[in-house]
Design a protein around this motif. Structure first.
Motif, PDB file in Angstrom:
ATOM      1  N   GLU A 175       5.438 -21.618  11.691  1.00 36.93           N
ATOM      2  CA  GLU A 175       4.125 -21.582  11.047  1.00 36.93           C
ATOM      3  C   GLU A 175       3.088 -22.330  11.877  1.00 36.93           C
ATOM      4  O   GLU A 175       1.944 -21.891  12.012  1.00 36.93           O
ATOM      5  N   GLU A 176       3.495 -23.446  12.443  1.00 31.08           N
ATOM      6  CA  GLU A 176       2.577 -24.256  13.255  1.00 31.08           C
ATOM      7  C   GLU A 176       2.122 -23.514  14.507  1.00 31.08           C
ATOM      8  O   GLU A 176       0.937 -23.559  14.880  1.00 31.08           O
ATOM      9  N   LEU A 177       3.039 -22.817  15.162  1.00 29.69           N
ATOM     10  CA  LEU A 177       2.736 -22.171  16.446  1.00 29.69           C
ATOM     11  C   LEU A 177       2.224 -20.738  16.288  1.00 29.69           C
ATOM     12  O   LEU A 177       1.676 -20.182  17.230  1.00 29.69           O
ATOM     13  N   GLY A 178       2.425 -20.132  15.128  1.00 31.49           N
ATOM     14  CA  GLY A 178       1.990 -18.755  14.944  1.00 31.49           C
ATOM     15  C   GLY A 178       2.968 -17.752  15.516  1.00 31.49           C
ATOM     16  O   GLY A 178       2.570 -16.676  15.973  1.00 31.49           O
ATOM     17  N   VAL A 179       4.260 -18.116  15.504  1.00 30.78           N
ATOM     18  CA  VAL A 179       5.298 -17.160  15.906  1.00 30.78           C
ATOM     19  C   VAL A 179       6.002 -16.678  14.640  1.00 30.78           C
ATOM     20  O   VAL A 179       5.868 -17.284  13.576  1.00 30.78           O
ATOM     21  N   GLU A 180       6.752 -15.595  14.758  1.00 28.81           N
ATOM     22  CA  GLU A 180       7.344 -14.961  13.578  1.00 28.81           C
ATOM     23  C   GLU A 180       8.850 -15.172  13.546  1.00 28.81           C
ATOM     24  O   GLU A 180       9.561 -14.780  14.468  1.00 28.81           O
ATOM     25  N   LYS A 181       9.312 -15.818  12.482  1.00 28.30           N
ATOM     26  CA  LYS A 181      10.758 -15.894  12.279  1.00 28.30           C
ATOM     27  C   LYS A 181      11.230 -14.502  11.861  1.00 28.30           C
ATOM     28  O   LYS A 181      10.714 -13.931  10.903  1.00 28.30           O
ATOM     29  N   ILE A 182      12.223 -13.972  12.572  1.00 28.66           N
ATOM     30  CA  ILE A 182      12.739 -12.651  12.235  1.00 28.66           C
ATOM     31  C   ILE A 182      13.906 -12.758  11.265  1.00 28.66           C
ATOM     32  O   ILE A 182      13.897 -12.146  10.201  1.00 28.66           O
ATOM     33  N   LYS A 183      14.895 -13.573  11.605  1.00 26.37           N
ATOM     34  CA  LYS A 183      16.047 -13.708  10.710  1.00 26.37           C
ATOM     35  C   LYS A 183      16.962 -14.811  11.224  1.00 26.37           C
ATOM     36  O   LYS A 183      16.816 -15.305  12.349  1.00 26.37           O
TER      37      LYS A 183
ATOM     38  N   GLY B 299       4.141 -11.873  19.195  1.00 21.26           N
ATOM     39  CA  GLY B 299       3.527 -10.624  19.650  1.00 21.26           C
ATOM     40  C   GLY B 299       3.809  -9.496  18.690  1.00 21.26           C
ATOM     41  O   GLY B 299       3.345  -8.375  18.879  1.00 21.26           O
ATOM     42  N   VAL B 300       4.587  -9.784  17.628  1.00 24.98           N
ATOM     43  CA  VAL B 300       4.867  -8.841  16.553  1.00 24.98           C
ATOM     44  C   VAL B 300       4.680  -9.550  15.215  1.00 24.98           C
ATOM     45  O   VAL B 300       4.990 -10.730  15.096  1.00 24.98           O
ATOM     46  N   PRO B 301       4.173  -8.876  14.205  1.00 27.67           N
ATOM     47  CA  PRO B 301       3.581  -7.539  14.242  1.00 27.67           C
ATOM     48  C   PRO B 301       2.163  -7.527  14.817  1.00 27.67           C
ATOM     49  O   PRO B 301       1.583  -6.477  15.027  1.00 27.67           O
ATOM     50  N   THR B 302       1.603  -8.733  15.054  1.00 27.01           N
ATOM     51  CA  THR B 302       0.240  -8.834  15.590  1.00 27.01           C
ATOM     52  C   THR B 302       0.311  -9.141  17.077  1.00 27.01           C
ATOM     53  O   THR B 302       0.972 -10.111  17.472  1.00 27.01           O
TER      54      THR B 302
ATOM     55  N   ALA C 271       0.823  -1.213   0.000  1.00 26.47           N
ATOM     56  CA  ALA C 271       0.000   0.000   0.000  1.00 26.47           C
ATOM     57  C   ALA C 271       0.861   1.269   0.000  1.00 26.47           C
ATOM     58  O   ALA C 271       0.382   2.351   0.340  1.00 26.47           O
ATOM     59  N   ASP C 272       2.140   1.107  -0.359  1.00 31.48           N
ATOM     60  CA  ASP C 272       3.078   2.226  -0.494  1.00 31.48           C
ATOM     61  C   ASP C 272       3.420   2.900   0.829  1.00 31.48           C
ATOM     62  O   ASP C 272       3.736   4.084   0.866  1.00 31.48           O
ATOM     63  N   GLU C 273       3.350   2.132   1.918  1.00 33.49           N
ATOM     64  CA  GLU C 273       3.800   2.654   3.213  1.00 33.49           C
ATOM     65  C   GLU C 273       5.277   2.258   3.363  1.00 33.49           C
ATOM     66  O   GLU C 273       5.592   1.128   3.733  1.00 33.49           O
ATOM     67  N   TYR C 274       6.164   3.183   3.067  1.00 33.17           N
ATOM     68  CA  TYR C 274       7.572   2.851   2.987  1.00 33.17           C
ATOM     69  C   TYR C 274       8.312   2.989   4.318  1.00 33.17           C
ATOM     70  O   TYR C 274       9.353   2.391   4.508  1.00 33.17           O
ATOM     71  N   LEU C 275       7.789   3.801   5.221  1.00 34.34           N
ATOM     72  CA  LEU C 275       8.425   3.940   6.534  1.00 34.34           C
ATOM     73  C   LEU C 275       7.566   3.202   7.549  1.00 34.34           C
ATOM     74  O   LEU C 275       6.533   3.708   7.984  1.00 34.34           O
ATOM     75  N   ILE C 276       7.972   2.002   7.899  1.00 34.61           N
ATOM     76  CA  ILE C 276       7.206   1.171   8.823  1.00 34.61           C
ATOM     77  C   ILE C 276       7.999   1.030  10.112  1.00 34.61           C
ATOM     78  O   ILE C 276       9.087   0.446  10.136  1.00 34.61           O
ATOM     79  N   ALA C 277       7.476   1.603  11.180  1.00 31.41           N
ATOM     80  CA  ALA C 277       8.103   1.517  12.502  1.00 31.41           C
ATOM     81  C   ALA C 277       6.993   1.491  13.537  1.00 31.41           C
ATOM     82  O   ALA C 277       6.192   2.416  13.622  1.00 31.41           O
ATOM     83  N   ASP C 278       6.927   0.408  14.302  1.00 28.27           N
ATOM     84  CA  ASP C 278       5.859   0.226  15.285  1.00 28.27           C
ATOM     85  C   ASP C 278       6.453   0.018  16.666  1.00 28.27           C
ATOM     86  O   ASP C 278       7.460  -0.685  16.837  1.00 28.27           O
ATOM     87  N   SER C 279       5.813   0.619  17.637  1.00 29.87           N
ATOM     88  CA  SER C 279       6.187   0.384  19.023  1.00 29.87           C
ATOM     89  C   SER C 279       5.344  -0.769  19.555  1.00 29.87           C
ATOM     90  O   SER C 279       4.117  -0.721  19.517  1.00 29.87           O
ATOM     91  N   VAL C 280       6.010  -1.817  20.019  1.00 27.71           N
ATOM     92  CA  VAL C 280       5.325  -3.018  20.511  1.00 27.71           C
ATOM     93  C   VAL C 280       5.403  -3.016  22.036  1.00 27.71           C
ATOM     94  O   VAL C 280       6.489  -2.997  22.608  1.00 27.71           O
TER      95      VAL C 280
ATOM     96  N   ASP D 288      -0.273 -10.681  20.687  1.00 27.09           N
ATOM     97  CA  ASP D 288      -0.694 -12.029  21.075  1.00 27.09           C
ATOM     98  C   ASP D 288      -0.468 -12.166  22.574  1.00 27.09           C
ATOM     99  O   ASP D 288       0.675 -12.137  23.044  1.00 27.09           O
ATOM    100  N   HIS D 289      -1.550 -12.316  23.346  1.00 26.46           N
ATOM    101  CA  HIS D 289      -1.399 -12.383  24.802  1.00 26.46           C
ATOM    102  C   HIS D 289      -0.721 -13.678  25.249  1.00 26.46           C
ATOM    103  O   HIS D 289      -0.293 -13.803  26.401  1.00 26.46           O
ATOM    104  N   GLN D 290      -0.597 -14.640  24.338  1.00 24.94           N
ATOM    105  CA  GLN D 290       0.091 -15.896  24.643  1.00 24.94           C
ATOM    106  C   GLN D 290       1.525 -15.895  24.113  1.00 24.94           C
ATOM    107  O   GLN D 290       2.117 -16.951  23.905  1.00 24.94           O
ATOM    108  N   HIS D 291       2.078 -14.714  23.873  1.00 26.77           N
ATOM    109  CA  HIS D 291       3.381 -14.636  23.223  1.00 26.77           C
ATOM    110  C   HIS D 291       4.473 -15.378  23.964  1.00 26.77           C
ATOM    111  O   HIS D 291       5.301 -16.074  23.355  1.00 26.77           O
ATOM    112  N   ALA D 292       4.495 -15.274  25.292  1.00 22.79           N
ATOM    113  CA  ALA D 292       5.570 -15.929  26.051  1.00 22.79           C
ATOM    114  C   ALA D 292       5.430 -17.446  26.001  1.00 22.79           C
ATOM    115  O   ALA D 292       6.409 -18.176  25.795  1.00 22.79           O
ATOM    116  N   VAL D 293       4.204 -17.949  26.178  1.00 18.74           N
ATOM    117  CA  VAL D 293       3.961 -19.397  26.151  1.00 18.74           C
ATOM    118  C   VAL D 293       4.324 -19.971  24.784  1.00 18.74           C
ATOM    119  O   VAL D 293       4.987 -21.011  24.674  1.00 18.74           O
TER     120      VAL D 293
END
Length: 295
Positions: free
Chosen positions: A160-168, A179-182, A110-119, A184-189
């Protein structure tokens, strides 16, 4: 088609097959002795491309047929071209989704080139293969790449199975966040569960050239900044004290164990058995109580 035919008229054949004829770009020329404007209009509205009155001049008919076939050829070429464009677009989207989380990829499209979010709250995991440098020297480049590909591909499936995000991945280090970018209250578990699965998979691997494979995992939970940097070979990444602390948990950890901060331990208490490591001096963090997750 002739308009006046026994059983079915030209109008009826056109009406019944209009969608099919249009989808295949099949041209229809109507032949009739009727030359009223209303008749011509009705034929063209029903899907005919051209209209010829009787008696038929076959030179004119041949010219009209050639023109109709030329138009069909151009339309077919256009559809093939559009199909190739759509195929390439789909490949680009799939590639983008392999690089970035889906919500971030949609924002970039959607042409949003500067993406920075506070989590406000997330969990970050670092996993590092123990003794990788001497192992890589003894195995050689091909076997090392094959080993890392096997291990990290399996880790990707767990993400993919657990719904966590591989960063790099950084060399032999694998970074995950939840818990990023979406939110998730279960992020630690989920992140600790990811760590458990990673260690179980590593433990199941046979020795490689006589070398045992083991991994050290560290996890911390807290606020972070997430965003996309660069315009070439861009990457979605995390910054902040939570990232640094998770890295410290990994580097101060023990092979074959999940080393977590007190913040993460508090969030997973009751879900996993935890063993306090007491108060330790952590570089850049000072005195911290940390825990091992019992498997």
């Amino acid at each position: 088609l002739d308009i006046l035919m026994p059983d079915l008229s030209g109008y009826e054949i056109l009406g019944r097959n209009k969608e099919l004829l249009q989808s295949k770009n099949i041209p229809v020329i109507v032949v009739s002795s009727l030359d009223e404007q209303e008749t011509v209009y009705r034929c063209l509205e029903s899907g005919a491309q051209d209209f010829i009155t009787k008696p038929v001049n076959f030179m004119i008919l041949a010219a009209r047929i050639n023109a109709a076939l030329e138009r069909k050829y151009l339309l077919d070429r256009e559809e093939q071209h559009l199909a190739r464009i759509e195929s390439e677009k789909q490949k680009n989207e799939e590639l983008l989704l392999n690089i970035l989380p889906q919500p971030i990829a949609m924002r970039m499209k959607a042409d949003e080139y500067l993406i920075a979010d506070s989590v406000d709250d997330c969990s970050i995991l670092f996993g590092d293969i123990v003794g990788f440098t001497p192992l890589s020297q003894s195995l050689g480049p091909i076997k090392i790449v094959e080993m890392l590909n096997q291990i990290f591909s399996q880790f990707d499936d767990y993400c993919e199975e657990l719904g966590v995000e591989k960063i790099k991945t950084i060399g032999d280090n694998y970074m995950v966040a939840c818990g990023v970018p979406t939110p998730d209250h279960q992020h630690a578990v989920k992140t600790v569960t990811m760590g458990v699965k990673m260690l179980e998979f590593i433990a199941s691997l046979p020795k490689i050239e006589g070398h045992d494979i083991s991994m050290r995992i560290g996890i911390h939970s807290g606020p972070a900044v997430a965003g996309v940097i660069g315009k070439k070979k861009f990457v979605y990444d995390l910054w902040g004290d939570a990232v640094n602390t998770a890295g410290r948990m990994e580097s101060y950890g023990t092979a074959g164990c999940i080393h977590v901060s007190a913040e993460t331990a508090c969030l997973v208490e009751g879900k996993f058995r935890l063993k306090s490591q007491g108060i330790s001096s952590i570089k850049g963090k000072g005195q911290m109580e940390t825990f091992l997750v019992a498997r």
